[in-house]
Design a protein around this motif. Sequence first.
Motif, PDB file in Angstrom:
ATOM      1  N   VAL A  99       1.292  42.232   0.176  1.00  0.00           N
ATOM      2  CA  VAL A  99       0.649  41.481  -0.905  1.00  0.00           C
ATOM      3  C   VAL A  99      -0.037  42.429  -1.878  1.00  0.00           C
ATOM      4  N   GLN A 100      -0.754  43.428  -1.349  1.00  0.00           N
ATOM      5  CA  GLN A 100      -1.441  44.384  -2.216  1.00  0.00           C
ATOM      6  C   GLN A 100      -0.458  45.186  -3.055  1.00  0.00           C
TER       7      GLN A 100
ATOM      8  N   ASP B 154       1.037  43.005  -5.773  1.00  0.00           N
ATOM      9  CA  ASP B 154       0.000  42.710  -6.766  1.00  0.00           C
ATOM     10  C   ASP B 154      -0.223  43.904  -7.684  1.00  0.00           C
ATOM     11  N   LYS B 155      -0.270  45.112  -7.097  1.00  0.00           N
ATOM     12  CA  LYS B 155      -0.448  46.325  -7.902  1.00  0.00           C
ATOM     13  C   LYS B 155       0.706  46.489  -8.879  1.00  0.00           C
TER      14      LYS B 155
ATOM     15  N   SER C 157       2.735  44.168 -10.045  1.00  0.00           N
ATOM     16  CA  SER C 157       2.763  43.096 -11.047  1.00  0.00           C
ATOM     17  C   SER C 157       1.741  43.315 -12.161  1.00  0.00           C
ATOM     18  N   GLN C 158       0.672  44.051 -11.855  1.00  0.00           N
ATOM     19  CA  GLN C 158      -0.351  44.318 -12.862  1.00  0.00           C
ATOM     20  C   GLN C 158      -0.153  45.661 -13.569  1.00  0.00           C
TER      21      GLN C 158
END
Length: 311
Positions: free
Chosen positions: A97-98, A101-102, A104-105
């Motif tokens: 997940v991390q 998320d990294k 995607s940003q």
Amino acid sequence: MKKILTIDELITHMKKKGIKFEKVSEKEAKEFLSHHNYYLKLSSYRFNYPKVGIGNNHEGEYQNLDFGYLKELSTIDMHLRYLIMEMCLDIEHAIKVQLIDKVSQNQEEDGYNIVKLYLKEEDPSFNILRNVHRHKSGEYCKDLIDKYYPFFPIWVLVELISFGDLIHLCAFYDKKYNTKILLKNKFMNTIRDLRNAVAHSNCLMNKMTEQMEDSKQPDSILTTYIKNITSIKKRRRAKYMNRTFSYNIVTLLYVYDHYMPQYAKKKRYEELSEFMHNRVIRHKDYFISNGKIKGLYKFLVDVIDNLSSKE
């Protein structure tokens, strides 16, 4: 080369080694070895018990060791492996997940680029792709592999690779973009080793009182982590943080504490505490005379109870 022994021969062999059959009869032991466990695995727990010293009539035999103790340790170990596997899977999911998320940003990333860079710079022989392709015939991965192979986006690749490869991929991303998804390599390697061990049903508690190798030292981050538990004094902390089994469990707890949200940690630590206070001591009389096992148990109980009591 050692010849294979029948169960009757194994019972005789154990008796010669000083293993008694009082808590569990020979008949019950034969049943257990026939249907629930096998000798090599069960007998490995004997390393938690000392042998009679030189010069004694029973030299080389195990002291105060009953088959029932081995059976109980193997059963506790089984339950512990299930709990550890769940914790390792939780950690693995949190890392995925991390990472996603990294990515995607990250305005420099589209989810495909990082995979291309990784395969080119860190895995030029494309071993990951070969490993993924081996799962193409599997029921649960074939659709993803058919759709994307070999140009995987990051959110698909993480579903297809091993935990070890996931750690390596995250380390590459951390270095490439100066992020901090992973904790120290040696912490993550311990989680990987634990995950692999429980997945293959390896024994964890067969040498739980064994000291760390002289070349290894407890990490200061973990000793500080335990130092904050007031019920564990300096001498006891030093003693059990220098034992491989307890050190690895502390590492797992520390990593879990880092990655998981509070509600998930609270539930898991309460589950561990219940396990320690109930199932583990169901036959506590079996271990009353083994000071090493008792001391290790009390140390881990204090660690886990401290975590489960946190709000």
